[in-house]
Design a protein around this motif. Structure first.
Motif, PDB file in Angstrom:
ATOM      1  N   GLY A   1       0.887  -1.234   0.042  1.00 42.82           N
ATOM      2  CA  GLY A   1      -0.043   0.026  -0.019  1.00 42.82           C
ATOM      3  C   GLY A   1       0.896   1.122   0.195  1.00 42.82           C
ATOM      4  N   LEU A   2       1.924   1.309   0.751  1.00 39.40           N
ATOM      5  CA  LEU A   2       2.573   2.623   0.933  1.00 39.40           C
ATOM      6  C   LEU A   2       3.524   2.714  -0.424  1.00 39.40           C
ATOM      7  CD1 LEU A   2       4.285   2.280   4.542  1.00 39.40           C
ATOM      8  CD2 LEU A   2       2.565   3.839   3.685  1.00 39.40           C
ATOM      9  N   LYS A   3       3.948   1.622  -1.106  1.00 33.00           N
ATOM     10  CA  LYS A   3       4.566   1.636  -2.103  1.00 33.00           C
ATOM     11  C   LYS A   3       3.606   2.404  -3.682  1.00 33.00           C
ATOM     12  CE  LYS A   3       7.164  -1.110  -5.955  1.00 33.00           C
ATOM     13  NZ  LYS A   3       7.634  -2.420  -5.939  1.00 33.00           N
ATOM     14  N   GLN A   4       2.462   1.631  -3.509  1.00 32.11           N
ATOM     15  CA  GLN A   4       1.525   2.286  -4.341  1.00 32.11           C
ATOM     16  C   GLN A   4       1.068   3.711  -4.177  1.00 32.11           C
ATOM     17  OE1 GLN A   4      -1.836  -0.413  -4.376  1.00 32.11           O
ATOM     18  NE2 GLN A   4      -0.858  -1.983  -5.264  1.00 32.11           N
ATOM     19  N   ARG A   5       0.785   4.166  -2.962  1.00 32.53           N
ATOM     20  CA  ARG A   5       0.273   5.512  -2.558  1.00 32.53           C
ATOM     21  C   ARG A   5       1.444   6.613  -2.873  1.00 32.53           C
ATOM     22  NH1 ARG A   5      -4.848   5.342  -3.290  1.00 32.53           N
ATOM     23  NH2 ARG A   5      -5.521   3.288  -2.321  1.00 32.53           N
ATOM     24  N   LEU A   6       2.658   6.046  -2.662  1.00 29.66           N
ATOM     25  CA  LEU A   6       3.911   6.812  -2.912  1.00 29.66           C
ATOM     26  C   LEU A   6       3.819   7.169  -4.284  1.00 29.66           C
ATOM     27  CD1 LEU A   6       6.618   5.825  -0.238  1.00 29.66           C
ATOM     28  CD2 LEU A   6       5.337   8.097  -0.225  1.00 29.66           C
ATOM     29  N   ALA A   7       3.975   6.045  -5.035  1.00 28.57           N
ATOM     30  CA  ALA A   7       3.797   6.139  -6.600  1.00 28.57           C
ATOM     31  C   ALA A   7       2.781   6.987  -7.097  1.00 28.57           C
ATOM     32  CB  ALA A   7       3.967   4.600  -7.285  1.00 28.57           C
ATOM     33  N   GLN A   8       1.732   6.894  -6.565  1.00 28.95           N
ATOM     34  CA  GLN A   8       0.560   7.853  -6.781  1.00 28.95           C
ATOM     35  C   GLN A   8       1.010   9.286  -6.838  1.00 28.95           C
ATOM     36  OE1 GLN A   8      -3.262   7.209  -4.842  1.00 28.95           O
ATOM     37  NE2 GLN A   8      -4.405   7.472  -6.247  1.00 28.95           N
ATOM     38  N   LEU A   9       1.255   9.489  -5.389  1.00 24.89           N
ATOM     39  CA  LEU A   9       1.735  10.959  -5.420  1.00 24.89           C
ATOM     40  C   LEU A   9       2.859  11.382  -6.049  1.00 24.89           C
ATOM     41  CD1 LEU A   9       1.722  11.007  -1.227  1.00 24.89           C
ATOM     42  CD2 LEU A   9       0.178  12.204  -2.624  1.00 24.89           C
ATOM     43  N   ARG A  10       3.678  10.666  -6.230  1.00 20.42           N
ATOM     44  CA  ARG A  10       5.007  11.010  -7.407  1.00 20.42           C
ATOM     45  C   ARG A  10       4.578  11.395  -8.741  1.00 20.42           C
ATOM     46  NH1 ARG A  10       8.352   7.296  -4.225  1.00 20.42           N
ATOM     47  NH2 ARG A  10       7.748   5.647  -5.835  1.00 20.42           N
ATOM     48  N   GLY A  11       3.474  10.262  -9.064  1.00 21.01           N
ATOM     49  CA  GLY A  11       2.787  10.648 -10.341  1.00 21.01           C
ATOM     50  C   GLY A  11       2.144  11.824 -10.548  1.00 21.01           C
ATOM     51  N   ALA A  12       1.327  12.046  -9.342  1.00 20.79           N
ATOM     52  CA  ALA A  12       0.561  13.405  -9.499  1.00 20.79           C
ATOM     53  C   ALA A  12       1.390  14.697  -9.514  1.00 20.79           C
ATOM     54  CB  ALA A  12      -0.498  13.516  -8.383  1.00 20.79           C
ATOM     55  N   ALA A  13       2.531  14.640  -8.779  1.00 21.26           N
ATOM     56  CA  ALA A  13       3.448  15.644  -8.672  1.00 21.26           C
ATOM     57  C   ALA A  13       4.309  15.576  -9.989  1.00 21.26           C
ATOM     58  CB  ALA A  13       4.404  15.563  -7.396  1.00 21.26           C
ATOM     59  N   GLY A  14       4.529  14.505 -10.504  1.00 16.74           N
ATOM     60  CA  GLY A  14       5.207  14.270 -11.587  1.00 16.74           C
ATOM     61  C   GLY A  14       6.430  14.882 -12.268  1.00 16.74           C
ATOM     62  N   THR A  15       7.049  14.152 -13.186  1.00 13.86           N
ATOM     63  CA  THR A  15       7.934  14.891 -13.745  1.00 13.86           C
ATOM     64  C   THR A  15       7.669  14.619 -15.414  1.00 13.86           C
ATOM     65  OG1 THR A  15       9.118  12.535 -13.880  1.00 13.86           O
ATOM     66  CG2 THR A  15      10.050  14.107 -12.451  1.00 13.86           C
ATOM     67  N   ALA A  16       6.652  13.729 -15.710  1.00  9.54           N
ATOM     68  CA  ALA A  16       6.437  13.734 -16.984  1.00  9.54           C
ATOM     69  C   ALA A  16       5.550  14.658 -17.273  1.00  9.54           C
ATOM     70  CB  ALA A  16       5.600  12.198 -17.150  1.00  9.54           C
ATOM     71  N   GLY A  17       5.688  15.478 -18.066  1.00 10.26           N
ATOM     72  CA  GLY A  17       5.024  16.676 -18.700  1.00 10.26           C
ATOM     73  C   GLY A  17       4.791  17.686 -17.952  1.00 10.26           C
ATOM     74  N   THR A  18       5.665  17.719 -16.883  1.00 11.82           N
ATOM     75  CA  THR A  18       5.327  18.915 -15.898  1.00 11.82           C
ATOM     76  C   THR A  18       7.072  19.628 -15.855  1.00 11.82           C
ATOM     77  OG1 THR A  18       6.042  17.517 -14.033  1.00 11.82           O
ATOM     78  CG2 THR A  18       3.557  18.036 -14.510  1.00 11.82           C
ATOM     79  N   ALA A  19       7.954  18.864 -16.452  1.00 13.15           N
ATOM     80  CA  ALA A  19       9.462  19.551 -16.360  1.00 13.15           C
ATOM     81  C   ALA A  19       9.512  20.849 -16.974  1.00 13.15           C
ATOM     82  CB  ALA A  19      10.512  18.547 -17.276  1.00 13.15           C
ATOM     83  N   GLY A  20      10.303  21.898 -16.354  1.00 12.00           N
ATOM     84  CA  GLY A  20      10.286  23.114 -16.950  1.00 12.00           C
ATOM     85  C   GLY A  20       8.817  24.021 -16.811  1.00 12.00           C
ATOM     86  N   MET A  21       7.924  23.493 -16.186  1.00 11.48           N
ATOM     87  CA  MET A  21       6.559  24.164 -15.805  1.00 11.48           C
ATOM     88  C   MET A  21       7.030  25.242 -14.840  1.00 11.48           C
ATOM     89  SD  MET A  21       3.165  21.934 -15.997  1.00 11.48           S
ATOM     90  CE  MET A  21       2.614  21.016 -17.177  1.00 11.48           C
ATOM     91  N   PRO A  22       6.278  26.367 -14.713  1.00 12.80           N
ATOM     92  CA  PRO A  22       6.161  27.301 -13.452  1.00 12.80           C
ATOM     93  C   PRO A  22       5.571  26.335 -12.249  1.00 12.80           C
ATOM     94  CG  PRO A  22       5.682  28.369 -15.411  1.00 12.80           C
ATOM     95  CD  PRO A  22       5.537  26.916 -15.711  1.00 12.80           C
ATOM     96  N   VAL A  23       6.151  26.914 -11.205  1.00 10.68           N
ATOM     97  CA  VAL A  23       5.540  26.104  -9.958  1.00 10.68           C
ATOM     98  C   VAL A  23       3.917  26.312  -9.877  1.00 10.68           C
ATOM     99  CG1 VAL A  23       5.510  26.339  -7.486  1.00 10.68           C
ATOM    100  CG2 VAL A  23       7.699  26.737  -8.651  1.00 10.68           C
ATOM    101  N   GLY A  24       3.496  27.180 -10.155  1.00 10.45           N
ATOM    102  CA  GLY A  24       1.819  27.398 -10.134  1.00 10.45           C
ATOM    103  C   GLY A  24       1.323  26.489 -11.125  1.00 10.45           C
ATOM    104  N   GLU A  25       1.789  26.205 -12.297  1.00  5.89           N
ATOM    105  CA  GLU A  25       1.120  25.104 -13.259  1.00  5.89           C
ATOM    106  C   GLU A  25       1.212  23.748 -12.731  1.00  5.89           C
ATOM    107  OE1 GLU A  25       2.161  25.601 -17.297  1.00  5.89           O
ATOM    108  OE2 GLU A  25       2.214  27.842 -17.144  1.00  5.89           O
ATOM    109  N   ARG A  26       2.564  23.614 -12.178  1.00  3.72           N
ATOM    110  CA  ARG A  26       2.826  22.350 -11.539  1.00  3.72           C
ATOM    111  C   ARG A  26       1.693  22.022 -10.232  1.00  3.72           C
ATOM    112  NH1 ARG A  26       8.980  20.443 -11.193  1.00  3.72           N
ATOM    113  NH2 ARG A  26       7.986  18.514 -10.887  1.00  3.72           N
ATOM    114  N   ARG A  27       1.523  22.910  -9.629  1.00  2.08           N
ATOM    115  CA  ARG A  27       0.620  22.665  -8.317  1.00  2.08           C
ATOM    116  C   ARG A  27      -0.795  22.604  -8.922  1.00  2.08           C
ATOM    117  NH1 ARG A  27       1.015  27.337  -6.370  1.00  2.08           N
ATOM    118  NH2 ARG A  27       2.861  26.903  -4.807  1.00  2.08           N
ATOM    119  N   ALA A  28      -1.030  23.276 -10.080  1.00  4.95           N
ATOM    120  CA  ALA A  28      -2.417  23.040 -10.721  1.00  4.95           C
ATOM    121  C   ALA A  28      -2.587  21.595 -11.450  1.00  4.95           C
ATOM    122  CB  ALA A  28      -2.739  23.983 -11.928  1.00  4.95           C
TER     123      ALA A  28
END
Length: 322
Positions: free
Chosen positions: A162-189
């Motif tokens: 469960g911890l592994k899956q939830r951490l992966a879910q949080l990392r995916g939501a915060a994500g690097t894919a498609g968010t690299a170089g985005m302003p902080v506000g856009e990444r938060r959104a």
């Protein structure tokens, strides 16, 4: 040896057309949907959760806590099953109400999202037990040894899965894919678009318990079951539904497992055990799957289905060796 998945080009041929075996009246009977039945199942699920939390609040001891973790974990699975029902449109006759019920009362509390799940899940139905089935990795490792199965369940019950899956879910939501170089506000959104509503629903649950003076019930009887018992029973359900099935048999792309009242309470809520019938006619709401099973049985067609007498018997097939 694992059963090899059927080639993908067979997928259309591997579906059973029940209109050849059931009358139009019988089909209409099992496909009939009721908004009140859908709402009733959701109310039952949340009432059970509330009752177990109240039990522990009144009588906090190891026995009531363990019982509550098991029952609530099974109802968290129940919410996931009811989200699945909503993904098939089975919670309400009105589509907008169906989606609202599925999202806010079933999916978001357990950190899921109905529309994303629906896109994924319809691929599973279209390509069940083929190389294009996105759920194939859940059944492909079986049969396995009992030692391997024990290790998997221990990881689930200890919270590691469960911890592994939830951490992966949080990392995916915060994500690097498609968010690299985005302003902080856009990444938060982007993060809030992906996980904001599940986090909001969980914050409301915590706030409600805190307002009642029992904030500690949230980590103890919501997060802990979600990370432990929910993971174990989800694994058992996944194994039961599609593992160790013969390749290329249109009648046996999924398994039905008979469930007594204890299994329905702790492993298989809301008729999820009738999985063979669900794959044959996904438009049948879950509360009519037992009736569909009876109709097939009356016509002698149940002999063509993959049916196990119980979850323990099914696990012996999935893990036959020590």
């Amino acid at each position: 040896m694992h059963a090899a998945p059927a080639p993908d080009h067979d997928s259309a041929e591997r579906r059973v057309n029940l209109t050849r075996y059931l009358s139009p009246d019988e089909i209409a009977q099992v496909r009939a949907r009721s908004t009140w039945r859908g709402i009733g199942m959701i109310a039952h699920c949340w009432a059970t959760i509330a009752a177990m939390m109240a039990l522990v609040a009144m009588f906090p001891n190891p026995l009531t806590i363990v019982l509550a973790i098991m029952v609530i974990g099974s109802r968290q699975l129940g919410l996931a099953i009811l989200m699945h029902e909503g993904a098939h449109g089975g919670l309400a006759v009105d589509g907008k109400l169906n989606l609202w019920l599925s999202q806010w009362l079933c999916a978001y509390p357990v950190g899921a999202e109905t529309l994303a799940y629906r896109r994924y899940h319809l691929q599973h139905h279209a390509h069940a037990q083929t190389e294009r089935d996105p759920d194939l990795p859940l059944s492909a490792p079986f049969p396995t040894t009992r030692a391997s199965l024990r290790r998997k369940l221990l990881r689930d019950l200890s919270g590691r899965t469960g911890l592994k899956q939830r951490l992966a879910q949080l990392r995916g939501a915060a994500g690097t894919a498609g968010t690299a170089g985005m302003p902080v506000g856009e990444r938060r959104a982007t993060f809030l678009a992906r996980l904001g509503r599940p986090l909001l629903v969980n914050a409301i649950m915590l706030a409600a318990l805190a307002a009642a003076g029992f904030w500690w019930l949230y980590p103890l009887l919501w997060l802990l079951p979600l990370l432990t018992w929910f993971q174990a029973v989800t694994r058992i359900r996944n194994i039961a539904e599609h593992s160790v099935l013969p390749a290329g048999d249109a009648w046996r792309v999924a398994r039905t497992t008979r469930a007594g009242w204890i299994e329905r309470a702790l492993l298989a809520p809301y008729w999820v055990n009738y999985h063979a019938e669900h794959h044959m006619m996904a438009s049948v709401p879950c509360y009519r799957l037992a009736r569909l099973h009876q109709l097939l049985q009356a016509k002698g067609l149940d002999a063509r289905l993959e049916i196990k007498p119980g979850y323990l018997a099914m696990l012996r097939v999935a893990a036959p060796q020590r």
